[in-house]
Write an enzyme that holds these catalytic residues in place. Structure first.
Site, short mmCIF file in Angstrom:
data_model
loop_
_atom_site.label_atom_id
_atom_site.label_comp_id
_atom_site.label_asym_id
_atom_site.label_seq_id
_atom_site.Cartn_x
_atom_site.Cartn_y
_atom_site.Cartn_z
N LYS A 1 -10.94 -0.76 -1.78
CA LYS A 1 -10.67 -1.62 -0.63
C LYS A 1 -11.84 -1.43 0.35
O LYS A 1 -12.33 -0.31 0.45
CB LYS A 1 -9.36 -1.18 0.07
N LYS B 1 -9.11 6.12 5.18
CA LYS B 1 -7.83 5.56 4.74
C LYS B 1 -8.06 4.37 3.80
O LYS B 1 -8.77 3.44 4.15
CB LYS B 1 -6.98 5.15 5.94
N ILE C 1 -9.66 4.33 1.12
CA ILE C 1 -10.95 4.44 0.42
C ILE C 1 -10.80 5.41 -0.76
O ILE C 1 -10.18 6.47 -0.62
CB ILE C 1 -12.04 4.97 1.40
N SER D 1 -2.12 0.75 -4.45
CA SER D 1 -2.66 1.93 -3.77
C SER D 1 -3.96 2.34 -4.43
O SER D 1 -4.10 2.25 -5.64
CB SER D 1 -1.65 3.08 -3.86
N ALA D 2 -4.89 2.81 -3.61
CA ALA D 2 -6.15 3.31 -4.15
C ALA D 2 -5.97 4.70 -4.76
O ALA D 2 -6.89 5.25 -5.37
CB ALA D 2 -7.19 3.39 -3.04
N SER D 3 -4.77 5.26 -4.63
CA SER D 3 -4.56 6.64 -5.06
C SER D 3 -4.19 6.76 -6.54
O SER D 3 -3.26 6.12 -7.02
CB SER D 3 -3.45 7.29 -4.23
N GLU E 1 -0.14 -3.29 4.59
CA GLU E 1 -1.18 -2.25 4.72
C GLU E 1 -1.22 -1.61 6.09
O GLU E 1 -0.90 -2.25 7.08
CB GLU E 1 -2.55 -2.91 4.50
N ASP E 2 -1.68 -0.37 6.14
CA ASP E 2 -1.86 0.30 7.43
C ASP E 2 -3.34 0.47 7.78
O ASP E 2 -3.65 0.89 8.90
CB ASP E 2 -1.20 1.68 7.42
N ASP F 1 0.89 -1.15 0.00
CA ASP F 1 0.00 0.00 0.00
C ASP F 1 0.94 1.22 0.00
O ASP F 1 2.12 1.09 0.32
CB ASP F 1 -0.84 -0.06 1.29
N LEU F 2 0.44 2.38 -0.37
CA LEU F 2 1.32 3.56 -0.41
C LEU F 2 1.14 4.45 0.83
O LEU F 2 2.02 4.56 1.68
CB LEU F 2 1.03 4.36 -1.69
N ASP F 3 -0.08 5.04 0.92
CA ASP F 3 -0.32 6.01 1.99
C ASP F 3 -0.30 5.33 3.35
O ASP F 3 -1.10 4.44 3.61
CB ASP F 3 -1.69 6.67 1.78
N THR G 1 1.13 10.20 3.44
CA THR G 1 0.30 11.17 2.70
C THR G 1 -1.07 11.32 3.34
O THR G 1 -1.83 12.21 2.95
CB THR G 1 0.15 10.75 1.23
P1 B16 Z 1 -6.47 9.84 -4.59
P2 B16 Z 1 -3.71 4.03 -0.23
C1 B16 Z 1 -5.59 5.92 -0.56
O1 B16 Z 1 -4.28 5.48 -0.71
C2 B16 Z 1 -5.71 6.84 0.64
O2 B16 Z 1 -5.46 6.14 1.84
C3 B16 Z 1 -7.11 7.41 0.69
O3 B16 Z 1 -7.24 8.28 1.79
C4 B16 Z 1 -7.38 8.16 -0.62
O4 B16 Z 1 -8.69 8.69 -0.66
C5 B16 Z 1 -7.18 7.18 -1.79
O5 B16 Z 1 -5.88 6.66 -1.75
C6 B16 Z 1 -7.42 7.84 -3.14
O6 B16 Z 1 -6.42 8.79 -3.38
O7 B16 Z 1 -7.52 10.84 -4.29
O8 B16 Z 1 -5.07 10.41 -4.61
O9 B16 Z 1 -6.78 9.06 -5.85
O10 B16 Z 1 -3.76 4.02 1.26
O11 B16 Z 1 -4.57 2.98 -0.88
O12 B16 Z 1 -2.31 4.07 -0.78
MG MG Z 2 -2.79 3.17 3.41
#
Ligand code: B16
Ligand code: MG
Length: 217
Positions: A146, A44, A46, A115-117, A170-171, A8-10, A16
């Protein structure tokens, strides 16, 4: 045999989460919904749109906006967020993470990102960690947030490895559920009680121990 580590990233590679929090808070001011740190915990892992939905429900405003308006709000939040992460640099890598990546590579094990980001590649670039990753799953192509395992399965497919031979790190609770549902071995980083569904938990990134993971797997 372990074929891959999928991160996972964040909250695992860099913190972040605090920038997501500040960006949501800023958006909250615009739509008059207060977001505190405790509520931010539930966001987190999401996705952006799902986070917005949760925020609107919290403020009892879920029926006040059209889809287009919601997309605009999510874009606004992202603009605040991107502004905040522009200044991320290698000094923002969480303690112990670069050594862990090196150790995994030395053991000829593949490394992936789940990562969901949608900003994950930019963040990894700014951290100077891109070259460690054999595959970065594209959050933009992921339909289910997730705790759905989709993003972890996507990463395993991209790495051409069997999920059963993969370790997910994951955190967030939603992330641990995603790893478990993907049939991977789950490593939690953070509070033991809240991450109690993980196969193994380390208190923080500094204490993640490669050998302990390999021996307990
Ligand atoms: P973005 P992860 C997630 O990253 C974050 O924990 C979550 O807070 C955020 O809404 C999501 O990425 C989407 O990010 O708006 O940059 O696309 O923990 O899955 O690395
Ligand atoms: Mg995370």
């Amino acid at each position: 045999m372990i074929e891959a580590f999928i991160f996972d990233l964040d909250g695992v590679i860099t913190d972040t989460a605090k920038f997501h929090y500040l960006a949501w808070k800023e958006l909250g001011l615009k739509i008059d919904i207060e977001i505190d740190e405790e509520f931010n915990e539930s966001l987190k892992g999401i996705s952006r749109m799902e986070s917005l939905e949760r925020i609107l429900i919290k403020g009892n405003k879920q029926n006040e906006f059209t889809l287009k308006e919601k997309e605009d709000l999510a874009n606004d939040k992202n603009k605040y967020y991107v502004e905040l992460i522009k200044h991320i640099s290698p000094k923002d890598i969480l303690p112990g993470i670069e050594n862990l990546l090196k150790e995994i590579k030395l053991n000829n094990i593949k490394i992936g990102l789940a990562s969901a980001s949608k900003n994950a590649t930019m963040v990894l670039n700014n951290l100077g960690l891109n070259s460690y990753f054999d595959f970065i799953a594209d959050a933009a192509k992921c339909k289910n947030s997730k705790p759905n395992p989709e993003i972890f399965i996507m990463a395993a497919n991209g790495l051409d490895v069997d999920p059963l031979n993969s370790i997910g790190i994951e955190d967030a609770m939603a992330g641990i559920d995603a790893i478990n549902s993907a049939n991977m071995y789950s490593v939690g980083v953070g509070d033991k009680d809240s991450l109690n569904k993980a196969n193994i938990v380390f208190e923080n990134t500094q204490t993640i121990d490669f050998n302990q993971i390999v021996n307990s797997y």
